[in-house]
Design an enzyme around this catalytic site. Structure first.
Site, PDB file in Angstrom:
ATOM      1  N   THR A  30       0.850  -1.189   0.000  1.00 55.61           N
ATOM      2  CA  THR A  30       0.000   0.000   0.000  1.00 55.61           C
ATOM      3  C   THR A  30       0.883   1.235   0.000  1.00 55.61           C
ATOM      4  O   THR A  30       1.917   1.276   0.663  1.00 55.61           O
ATOM      5  CB  THR A  30      -0.951  -0.008   1.205  1.00 55.61           C
ATOM      6  OG1 THR A  30      -1.816  -1.145   1.103  1.00 55.61           O
ATOM      7  CG2 THR A  30      -1.824   1.238   1.238  1.00 55.61           C
ATOM      8  N   PHE A  43       1.066   5.277   0.753  1.00 55.94           N
ATOM      9  CA  PHE A  43       0.444   6.312   1.571  1.00 55.94           C
ATOM     10  C   PHE A  43       0.973   7.677   1.155  1.00 55.94           C
ATOM     11  O   PHE A  43       2.114   7.795   0.708  1.00 55.94           O
ATOM     12  CB  PHE A  43       0.784   6.101   3.061  1.00 55.94           C
ATOM     13  CG  PHE A  43       0.253   4.813   3.628  1.00 55.94           C
ATOM     14  CD1 PHE A  43      -0.918   4.804   4.369  1.00 55.94           C
ATOM     15  CD2 PHE A  43       0.919   3.609   3.428  1.00 55.94           C
ATOM     16  CE1 PHE A  43      -1.416   3.608   4.900  1.00 55.94           C
ATOM     17  CE2 PHE A  43       0.434   2.419   3.949  1.00 55.94           C
ATOM     18  CZ  PHE A  43      -0.739   2.425   4.682  1.00 55.94           C
TER      19      PHE A  43
END
Lengths: 259, 259
Positions: free
Chosen positions: B156, B158
């Site tokens: 992921t 960010f």
């Protein structure tokens, strides 16, 4: 609602629990066509449908636009008698303003679908569901208030899946998917053939590839039919400029309901 | 985990229940920086974060990549003693193969977060949670099996949100958002200045605008710092070709963990 708009109300409907099941139903010949959501005008792409299009042999053979209309559905006849509201979290979010103005401080119970919410509101007193008219008719429950969604612009676009591409109508769209090489300017070079041929891209969407992290497939929709001279030339030229390309289908332009 | 990777474990963490709350916390000066997920390598964009970036005055001042590692966490010491598994639906989906091979036919209970799952597994016998190591340490529970996710490529990305853009490091990225006019070739013309200046676009993503149905904002990430000559020239030229443009930020390139 999308199926009825496209195929009429006399066609046999086969409900499936998931998008994957719809693909498999058509692939195995159990249904002639499948209808899956691909895009919502406020929420964006339906990722699973795009991902399945990359690997499936099915063709996109139609598109359908449906305006999302939420109504308040209940056994009660007066909105004052409602203590509790059932619906899917997305529908609740899309009607939040209306609920705050008209039914503040009521208990809100989330359900797995708006159809499930309507079914539950049909079984319980002093409850209402947020759902669509077809579900209300199906379960034989009253529509208390029509069109309670906050935004007037909320439509979903569906793809019709089939084994073949339909004939040219003169008002068509074509959908493709491609992957560009990892060099500066590669996406720009991929779009060039369409710009040079004056082809209108109506949408460009990227999705991560499942094979390699932080690499992307691009999905492009454009005006025109796959055998139109200019579109054919553009796609032939695109083949020289990308690592992977797949024509997903050509189909008659759907009629929008939000204009 | 992203905050600790970027700012170290001694920084003060302020957990917020939603992405919107993180934006508001930084806008109101309650926190100096905010960290929000923007993209997952298999699931794609985090729509809400992108939509909020369009209207917020905050700058993207950093990016963080975190490899998603799921572990089996339990009070039990032997995997044979586990009857029931708690986790968030997405984590369960990402470990489905491992569960089928190692813990078939166990009851699976969905939770609102993996942290919640770990908390619950800490309170009950014969149960396990799928979650991350930090949660296991936080609740003082054993990690029974490490790294049980099916795909090794699951990360992921960010964004760090702040009030200012950090200084140039020489290995930077810049993020912008723009909207093209509705004429054929407009996206191609928007990408041209970057291709001509040899700037590498690392990502292009489209999101529906909330104002008008079936119109899109494009989000582009590229290599370079906002004051670099070539990047500055490209963005100046882009201004002449689009209806709307916003520079979201410039920031040091994050270190990927999946190579």
């Amino acid at each position: 609602m999308a199926v009825i708009k496209q195929f009429g109300s006399s066609c046999k409907l086969v409900p499936e629990p998931s998008i994957l099941d719809v693909f498999q139903d058509v692939e195995r010949g159990r249904s002639k066509f499948g209808v899956v959501p691909v895009e919502n005008s406020s929420e964006g792409s339906v990722n699973l449908a795009l991902d399945l299009l990359i690997t499936s042999d099915l063709k996109v053979s139609g598109e359908i636009y449906i305006k999302i209309i939420h109504s308040l559905i209940s056994r009660e006849e007066d909105i004052k008698d409602i203590d509790c509201i059932f619906s899917h979290p997305q529908a609740i979010a899309q009607c939040r303003g209306w609920i705050q103005r008209n039914l503040p401080a009521r208990e809100i119970i989330e359900t797995s679908s708006t159809a499930e919410a309507v079914k539950m509101a049909g079984q319980k007193k002093r409850c209402a569901a947020i759902g669509n008219e077809i579900a209300a008719h199906h379960y034989g429950i009253n529509i208390l208030v029509r069109e309670i969604q906050d935004s007037p612009f909320n439509s979903t676009r569906f793809f019709v899946l089939g084994k073949e591409i339909p004939e040219r109508t003169g008002r068509d769209k074509t959908s493709i998917c491609f992957t560009t090489p990892h060099i500066p300017g590669s996406l720009y070079r991929a779009l060039e053939p369409f710009a040079l041929e004056g082809i209108n891209l109506t949408r460009l969407e990227s999705r991560p590839t499942r094979e390699r992290p932080w690499e992307y497939h691009f999905f492009a929709d454009m005006e025109g039919y796959i055998t139109d001279e200019r579109l054919k030339r553009a796609i032939e030229e695109l083949r020289n400029r990308v690592e992977f390309i797949k024509v997903l289908g050509s189909y008659p332009m759907g009629e929008r309901e939000d204009k």
